[in-house]
Scaffold this motif. Structure first.
Motif, PDB file in Angstrom:
ATOM      1  N   THR A  23       0.990  -1.162   0.145  1.00 15.14           N
ATOM      2  CA  THR A  23       0.041   0.138   0.007  1.00 15.14           C
ATOM      3  C   THR A  23       1.042   1.235   0.079  1.00 15.14           C
ATOM      4  O   THR A  23       1.749   1.392   0.534  1.00 15.14           O
ATOM      5  CB  THR A  23      -0.824   0.155   1.493  1.00 15.14           C
ATOM      6  OG1 THR A  23      -1.610  -1.105   1.107  1.00 15.14           O
ATOM      7  CG2 THR A  23      -1.784   1.300   1.196  1.00 15.14           C
ATOM      8  N   ILE A  92       9.673  -0.668   4.028  1.00 15.45           N
ATOM      9  CA  ILE A  92       8.520   0.415   4.472  1.00 15.45           C
ATOM     10  C   ILE A  92       9.309   1.410   4.476  1.00 15.45           C
ATOM     11  O   ILE A  92      10.516   1.726   4.781  1.00 15.45           O
ATOM     12  CB  ILE A  92       8.247   0.020   6.235  1.00 15.45           C
ATOM     13  CG1 ILE A  92       7.406  -1.125   6.114  1.00 15.45           C
ATOM     14  CG2 ILE A  92       7.415   1.348   6.673  1.00 15.45           C
ATOM     15  CD1 ILE A  92       7.170  -1.576   7.528  1.00 15.45           C
ATOM     16  N   ILE A 109       3.481   6.482   8.206  1.00 13.21           N
ATOM     17  CA  ILE A 109       3.844   5.204   7.196  1.00 13.21           C
ATOM     18  C   ILE A 109       3.869   5.857   5.658  1.00 13.21           C
ATOM     19  O   ILE A 109       2.368   6.306   5.492  1.00 13.21           O
ATOM     20  CB  ILE A 109       3.313   4.092   7.332  1.00 13.21           C
ATOM     21  CG1 ILE A 109       3.485   3.590   8.569  1.00 13.21           C
ATOM     22  CG2 ILE A 109       3.774   3.048   6.352  1.00 13.21           C
ATOM     23  CD1 ILE A 109       4.966   3.305   9.296  1.00 13.21           C
ATOM     24  N   TYR A 112       4.054   0.804   2.384  1.00 14.62           N
ATOM     25  CA  TYR A 112       4.103  -0.544   3.240  1.00 14.62           C
ATOM     26  C   TYR A 112       4.168  -1.477   2.204  1.00 14.62           C
ATOM     27  O   TYR A 112       3.140  -1.779   1.542  1.00 14.62           O
ATOM     28  CB  TYR A 112       3.314  -0.419   4.383  1.00 14.62           C
ATOM     29  CG  TYR A 112       3.273  -1.616   5.189  1.00 14.62           C
ATOM     30  CD1 TYR A 112       3.630  -1.968   6.416  1.00 14.62           C
ATOM     31  CD2 TYR A 112       2.648  -2.909   4.605  1.00 14.62           C
ATOM     32  CE1 TYR A 112       3.448  -2.979   7.203  1.00 14.62           C
ATOM     33  CE2 TYR A 112       2.706  -4.196   5.416  1.00 14.62           C
ATOM     34  CZ  TYR A 112       3.096  -4.124   6.705  1.00 14.62           C
ATOM     35  OH  TYR A 112       3.119  -5.313   7.451  1.00 14.62           O
ATOM     36  N   GLU A 114       4.996  -5.846   1.923  1.00 15.27           N
ATOM     37  CA  GLU A 114       5.305  -7.036   2.430  1.00 15.27           C
ATOM     38  C   GLU A 114       5.732  -8.086   1.307  1.00 15.27           C
ATOM     39  O   GLU A 114       5.049  -8.372   0.593  1.00 15.27           O
ATOM     40  CB  GLU A 114       4.081  -7.714   3.281  1.00 15.27           C
ATOM     41  CG  GLU A 114       4.084  -7.439   4.681  1.00 15.27           C
ATOM     42  CD  GLU A 114       2.580  -8.065   5.332  1.00 15.27           C
ATOM     43  OE1 GLU A 114       2.026  -8.950   4.880  1.00 15.27           O
ATOM     44  OE2 GLU A 114       2.122  -7.447   6.236  1.00 15.27           O
ATOM     45  N   VAL A 157      10.424  -0.155  12.271  1.00 14.97           N
ATOM     46  CA  VAL A 157      10.260   1.416  11.948  1.00 14.97           C
ATOM     47  C   VAL A 157      10.660   2.259  13.307  1.00 14.97           C
ATOM     48  O   VAL A 157      11.309   3.270  13.317  1.00 14.97           O
ATOM     49  CB  VAL A 157       8.876   1.618  11.781  1.00 14.97           C
ATOM     50  CG1 VAL A 157       8.424   3.228  11.788  1.00 14.97           C
ATOM     51  CG2 VAL A 157       8.511   1.210  10.493  1.00 14.97           C
TER      52      VAL A 157
END
Lengths: 173, 292
Positions: A23, A92, A109, A112, A114, A157
């Motif tokens: 995202t 990230i 953020i 992101y 994964e 983070v």
């Protein structure tokens, strides 16, 4: 509350694969506006010497890795920093705003992603995301809005922010 | 629902990533998202066992010596925790922190607390929002406060306008709005694979699984879930448990008892107005609910 179970058989057949979660939340401009609204920011080129990098690692206890933070400054000494962290499963991009006193004003953020295993550490895999706009990422994400399921810890983070605070002490104060 | 007028934000909070999504891009929605994140940050400041300066940590330090007045939010969460402990006959117990600390899931200082065998029954809620422990114990609201934080965030968003949205805090997901939302779960055998399991309208679904959280301790993989009957963590498994309830607090708290009891959870789930889904490697999704 209304819950509709798809059914054992149907649920087992509706399977979507990678990327499980990718995202883009904010562009650089949007993150600047969200964290330091109304403040004009100017890009601040940052070139860290090896000695500075070593000092940052020593102070924060966090390795620099390939981190190359991008920095913007406001008129009253505010700082807006974009950095990246790469974990075992995640990649990230995040933004941190610091006040003129070096205190954290906020963290957002920005992107992101994964994935699993080598893909995250593999430069080519990461390259496919470079320059992706929010729109492109949303397409990638399809209509998968609600992923119920354990998510990753945000420890990387948190470590990254520690590293940026050391960067402030070493190079931006 | 079009994406053009939606907002989606994420922040690192509660030790995980908290995502807020709303179907509006009005200034009111922007402000509500900030208020929602602020509410979640407040829950973290009050109730985190990881922070030595949280209200919870102060309570843990002196609660066995004297009654401590706590914030209304902390009091509410404790009251809900005790209610769910009662409904599950102690399968949910927020005094199991020492067992988690011993395995490295919580700060080491929490290992010391809890001599003897304290349980949720040793927590006394007194008038005037005061809390006292019958004996020294280490309270950890990690299994319920995240759900409460999601509920508080949703309350901020709903108060701001008539828009739909969702809050997802590390697997504690709550959706609100007029339409049913499709829900996907990670396949516990291969967490990058998503299974579409159903749809949810105005409700919460919380998931516990060890695919990311497990740790290797003394040669075996363990999950950050304690069986209160044995006071030890359970082995990591390729199973995920999701609980569906009206609010995220209830859903969050009940994932642990369902992880322990499996299909035998139907009764206590029904007592809490909830149901569950178990995903297990190699088996079709199993819904657990009391037969109508």
């Amino acid at each position: 509350m209304e819950w509709q179970f798809l059914g054992s058989v149907a649920a087992a057949t509706v399977i979507l694969t990678v990327p499980a979660h990718a995202t883009v939340y904010l562009t650089v401009e949007q993150a600047q506006q969200a964290l330091l609204p109304g403040i004009a920011l100017t890009a601040f080129p940052l070139h860290l010497s090896d000695a500075q990098k070593a000092a940052i690692e020593k102070q924060s206890g966090v390795a620099m890795g390939k981190s190359a933070p991008r920095v913007w400054r406001g008129a009253s000494g505010e700082l807006f920093i974009v950095d990246e962290v790469i974990g075992k499963h995640e990649y990230i991009t995040y933004a941190v705003a610091l006040g003129g006193d070096g205190a954290v004003r906020g963290i957002e953020i920005m992107e992101y992603r994964e994935s699993y295993g080598y893909e995250v550490r593999n430069a080519e895999w990461r390259h496919q995301f470079v320059g992706k706009t929010a729109k492109a990422a949303l397409k990638l994400d399809g209509d998968i809005k609600n992923i119920g399921g354990a998510t990753l810890s945000c420890r990387h983070v948190t470590d990254g922010v520690k590293r940026l605070l050391a960067l402030y002490d070493v190079a931006l104060k | 629902m079009s994406r053009s007028n939606s907002l989606r934000r994420a922040r690192p909070l509660l030790g995980t990533f908290v995502e807020i999504r709303v179907q509006s891009d009005s200034p009111a929605a922007e402000a509500a998202i900030l208020a929602a994140f602020a509410a979640i940050a407040r829950v973290e400041r009050l109730m985190s066992a990881h922070r030595a300066d949280s209200e919870l940590s102060r309570l843990n330090a002196v609660g066995h010596v004297e009654a401590v007045e706590v914030d209304p939010w902390t009091y509410d969460v404790l009251a809900a925790a005790l209610r769910i402990s009662g409904a599950t006959d102690g399968l949910f117990d927020c005094t199991v922190a020492p067992a988690l600390a011993r395995q490295g899931f919580l700060p080491r200082r929490l290992q010391r607390a809890g001599s003897g065998h304290p349980s949720w029954r040793d927590i006394l809620l007194l008038p005037g929002r005061r809390v006292r422990f019958r004996r020294r114990l280490a309270l950890d609201l990690g299994g319920i406060a995240k759900g409460f934080a999601v509920d508080e965030a949703v309350a901020r968003l709903r108060a701001a306008g008539d828009f739909a949205g969702a809050v997802n805090a590390g697997g504690d997901l709550r959706v609100f709005g007029p339409a049913a939302e499709p829900i996907h779960l990670r396949d516990p055998a291969e967490p990058r694979r998503l299974l579409r399991v159903g749809s949810l309208k105005d409700g919460a679904i919380a998931t516990s699984a060890s695919y990311f959280a497990a740790r290797r301790r003394n040669g075996r993989r363990v999950a950050p879930i304690v069986d209160p009957r044995r006071r030890t963590v359970i082995a990591a498994s390729r199973r995920s448990v999701s609980v569906i309830a009206a609010d995220a607090l209830t859903a969050d708290a009940l994932t642990k008892p369902v992880m322990l009891e499996g299909p035998g959870s139907a009764e206590f789930l029904a007592r809490c107005g909830a149901r569950a889904l178990i995903l297990e490697a190699g088996a079709p999704p199993l819904e657990i609910r009391r037969a109508a």
